[in-house]
Design an enzyme around this catalytic site. Structure first.
Site, PDB file in Angstrom:
ATOM      1  N   VAL A 271     -31.583 -26.817  32.164  1.00  0.00           N
ATOM      2  CA  VAL A 271     -30.947 -25.535  31.834  1.00  0.00           C
ATOM      3  C   VAL A 271     -31.063 -25.269  30.337  1.00  0.00           C
ATOM      4  O   VAL A 271     -31.369 -24.150  29.910  1.00  0.00           O
ATOM      5  CB  VAL A 271     -29.474 -25.532  32.288  1.00  0.00           C
ATOM      6  CG1 VAL A 271     -28.747 -24.281  31.802  1.00  0.00           C
ATOM      7  CG2 VAL A 271     -29.384 -25.627  33.815  1.00  0.00           C
ATOM      8  N   GLN A 274     -34.444 -23.933  29.270  1.00  0.00           N
ATOM      9  CA  GLN A 274     -34.675 -22.535  29.624  1.00  0.00           C
ATOM     10  C   GLN A 274     -33.777 -21.590  28.848  1.00  0.00           C
ATOM     11  O   GLN A 274     -34.193 -20.508  28.445  1.00  0.00           O
ATOM     12  CB  GLN A 274     -34.439 -22.339  31.136  1.00  0.00           C
ATOM     13  CG  GLN A 274     -34.688 -20.929  31.631  1.00  0.00           C
ATOM     14  CD  GLN A 274     -36.126 -20.479  31.434  1.00  0.00           C
ATOM     15  OE1 GLN A 274     -37.048 -21.303  31.442  1.00  0.00           O
ATOM     16  NE2 GLN A 274     -36.328 -19.194  31.244  1.00  0.00           N
ATOM     17  N   GLU A 275     -32.539 -21.987  28.634  1.00  0.00           N
ATOM     18  CA  GLU A 275     -31.562 -21.086  28.031  1.00  0.00           C
ATOM     19  C   GLU A 275     -31.774 -20.898  26.529  1.00  0.00           C
ATOM     20  O   GLU A 275     -31.718 -19.780  26.022  1.00  0.00           O
ATOM     21  CB  GLU A 275     -30.135 -21.598  28.291  1.00  0.00           C
ATOM     22  CG  GLU A 275     -29.654 -21.449  29.724  1.00  0.00           C
ATOM     23  CD  GLU A 275     -29.303 -20.012  30.072  1.00  0.00           C
ATOM     24  OE1 GLU A 275     -29.286 -19.159  29.165  1.00  0.00           O
ATOM     25  OE2 GLU A 275     -29.033 -19.745  31.250  1.00  0.00           O
ATOM     26  N   SER A 276     -31.968 -21.977  25.818  1.00  0.00           N
ATOM     27  CA  SER A 276     -31.941 -21.890  24.354  1.00  0.00           C
ATOM     28  C   SER A 276     -33.149 -22.485  23.661  1.00  0.00           C
ATOM     29  O   SER A 276     -33.275 -22.352  22.444  1.00  0.00           O
ATOM     30  CB  SER A 276     -30.685 -22.604  23.824  1.00  0.00           C
ATOM     31  OG  SER A 276     -30.779 -24.006  24.062  1.00  0.00           O
ATOM     32  N   TYR A 381     -35.856 -17.455  36.681  1.00  0.00           N
ATOM     33  CA  TYR A 381     -34.938 -18.438  36.099  1.00  0.00           C
ATOM     34  C   TYR A 381     -34.743 -19.618  37.040  1.00  0.00           C
ATOM     35  O   TYR A 381     -34.867 -20.781  36.635  1.00  0.00           O
ATOM     36  CB  TYR A 381     -33.597 -17.772  35.809  1.00  0.00           C
ATOM     37  CG  TYR A 381     -32.577 -18.682  35.172  1.00  0.00           C
ATOM     38  CD1 TYR A 381     -32.530 -18.830  33.790  1.00  0.00           C
ATOM     39  CD2 TYR A 381     -31.663 -19.397  35.945  1.00  0.00           C
ATOM     40  CE1 TYR A 381     -31.595 -19.675  33.200  1.00  0.00           C
ATOM     41  CE2 TYR A 381     -30.741 -20.238  35.362  1.00  0.00           C
ATOM     42  CZ  TYR A 381     -30.702 -20.376  34.000  1.00  0.00           C
ATOM     43  OH  TYR A 381     -29.782 -21.221  33.419  1.00  0.00           O
TER      44      TYR A 381
END
Length: 420
Positions: A271, A274-276, A381
Site C-alpha cells: 500500500v 502505491q500511495e506515497s 489501485y
C-alpha cells in the site's frame, strides 16, 4: 429515476454531447445495478448508434464486454476482448483483457483453450493481478500452475561493489537521522555515480539501502532497474533491482504493526508503495498525508477508536502513519469478511462505495468484480497493490510464498455502523 432523467435529457437535447453522455450513463447504471443483460444491450445500442464517432468507444467496448461476461454471454464478449487486447499499448490493460478472454473461453465450454490462455497470462505478465487471478482459475480447474517467474538470468556473479556511505551521511545515519542522511546523499549522487560507473544505478540503490528510508532509493530504482531484471526471479545479477524497486523501509515498525493487526505480510509496504512512493511527508491534492496517505478526518477517527489523540502534523511521521494505516486496513478487512481485495478497493474509494458495488455483484468471481468496478482509478489501485504484495512475498519466500487470491467474494456484507 436516474434512467428516466437521462432519457429526458436525450429527448430534449439530443444533438448535444450531454445526450451521448446520457446514453452511456444508462448502460453504466445497469452495469452497476447488476442487471447485466440490460447493460450489455444498452452498450450495444450506444455503439451501434454512434459508430466510429463515439466519444467513449473504448470505454463502452470494454464495459460491454464485462457486462456480457457477467450476463453469461461469453461468445459475444470474446471478440470484443480480442479486439481490445490487440490494439492496446498498455501492458497492464492487455494483461487484464487476456485474463478476461480466458474467462470467456472457459464460460463458452472451451476448457483446454482456457487453461492454455490462463497459463499464458501467468507467464507473460508475471506476478500481475491478472496473473494472480489466472492462477486462481487454474487452481479451481485442478490444473498445474506454471512457475510465477522464469529463473534468474545466468552468467557470472558480478564482483561485490566497494560501498561506503560518505562521512557526513554516515554520521547522520548513526544519529538516527536517516531522512537527513538521504538528503545529504542526494547532493553527492553525481560524484558517486561517476566513481561506480558502469554500475552506478546499482551502487546508488545499495547505498540508499543502508538507510531506513526509501523514497529516493525507490526513485533511483525506477530509472536504474530493467523490465527484464524484474520479470525474472531475483538472482545475483538482479537482486539489487528487486530490493531497489520493492524496498522495505521502516522494517521493524512495519513488522510490528502487521503482526499486531494480523495483516498479510507485505501488505503495508504494498500500500505504501502505491500511495506515497515511500515519501513520509507527501500530501495529495485532496489532503491525504503521509506514507499511507490517510485523510486527516479518517486518521482522527482511527486514533479515537484506539483511545489516542492525533495532531494532524503527526501523519507526516512514519510511526503514526504506519500505526494508524495498519489499524484502518484491519478495520476494512474485517468489514468485508476478510477479503483483502475488497478492503483495498475500500481504502481507495471508501467502504460505502464498495458496499454498493457488492449489491447485485457479490455472486461474481473476483476477476469479474474488479473488472466491473466503475472507477478506473480503483480498478488499477486494487490490481497494483495486490501485484506489489505478490512481489514482496516472492522477495521474502520465493515461489511458495505467493498466494493466488480466492475467487469467491463474501456474501451478505453489512457494514458496521461506525464504518468510514
Amino acid at each position: 429515476g436516474a434512467e428516466a432523467g437521462y432519457r429526458l435529457l436525450m429527448q430534449r437535447f439530443g444533438t448535444t454531447p450531454w445526450a451521448e453522455q446520457g446514453e452511456l450513463s444508462i448502460a453504466r447504471l445497469h452495469l452497476a445495478a447488476g442487471t447485466f443483460d440490460k447493460a450489455a444491450a444498452a452498450y450495444g445500442q450506444y455503439l451501434a448508434k454512434r459508430g466510429a464517432k463515439a466519444r467513449f468507444e473504448g470505454d463502452a467496448s470494454y464495459e460491454r464486454a464485462v457486462a456480457l461476461l457477467c450476463a453469461g454471454q461469453a461468445a459475444e464478449a470474446a471478440p470484443l476482448l480480442t479486439r481490445l487486447a490487440a490494439r492496446t499499448k498498455d501492458a497492464r490493460f492487455e494483461a487484464q483483457l487476456r485474463e478476461l478472454l480466458a474467462v470467456a473461453l472457459l464460460s463458452a465450454g472451451k476448457r483446454d483453450d482456457a487453461v492454455r490462455a490462463f497459463k499464458d497470462v501467468v507467464v507473460q505478465f508475471p506476478l500481475s493481478f491478472p496473473a494472480l487471478v489466472a492462477a486462481a482459475r487454474l487452481r479451481a480447474l485442478g490444473s498445474e500452475l506454471p512457475p510465477w517467474l522464469e529463473p534468474a538470468s545466468s552468467g557470472a556473479t558480478p564482483s561485490p561493489l566497494d560501498l561506503k556511505l560518505p562521512a557526513d551521511v554516515a554520521l547522520l545515519h548513526r544519529l538516527g537521522l536517516d531522512g537527513d542522511a538521504a538528503s545529504a546523499l542526494i547532493g553527492q549522487e553525481r560524484r558517486l555515480s561517476r566513481s561506480h560507473a558502469p554500475r552506478s544505478g546499482e551502487a546508488l540503490c545499495e547505498l540508499y539501502g543502508l538507510l531506513d528510508v526509501a523514497d529516493r532509493r525507490y526513485a533511483v530504482g525506477q530509472d536504474a532497474a530493467t523490465r527484464a531484471g524484474l520479470d525474472r526471479a531475483p538472482g545475483p545479477r538482479s537482486r539489487w533491482m528487486w530490493d531497489c524497486v520493492y524496498p522495505r523501509p521502516y522494517s521493524e515498525l512495519v513488522t510490528r504493526f502487521e503482526r499486531e493487526r494480523l495483516l498479510p505480510r507485505g501488505l503495508v509496504w504494498a500500500v505504501m508503495r502505491q500511495e506515497s512512493g515511500f515519501r513520509p511527508a507527501v500530501r495529495s491534492p485532496v489532503g491525504a498525508i503521509g506514507l499511507l496517505q490517510l485523510m486527516p478526518n479518517t486518521a482522527e477517527r482511527i486514533a479515537g477508536e484506539l483511545g489516542e489523540k492525533l495532531e494532524t502534523p503527526m501523519l507526516s511521521h512514519a510511526h503514526a502513519s504506519v500505526r494508524l494505516g495498519s489499524a484502518y486496513l484491519r478495520k476494512l478487512i474485517d468489514s468485508f469478511q476478510g477479503s483483502v481485495p475488497l478492503a483495498l478497493a475500500a481504502y481507495n474509494a471508501g467502504p460505502q462505495a464498495v458496499s454498493r458495488w457488492l449489491t447485485g455483484g457479490e455472486a461474481l468471481p473476483l476477476d469479474l468484480f474488479v473488472a466491473r468496478i466503475p472507477f478506473e482509478e480503483t480498478r488499477g489501485y486494487v490490481a497494483r497493490v495486490l501485484a506489489n504484495q505478490a512481489r514482496y512475498a516472492y522477495l521474502e519466500g520465493g515461489e511458495g510464498a505467493v498466494q493466488a487470491p480466492g475467487l469467491e467474494l463474501p456474501k451478505g456484507v453489512k457494514l458496521p455502523e461506525n464504518s468510514y
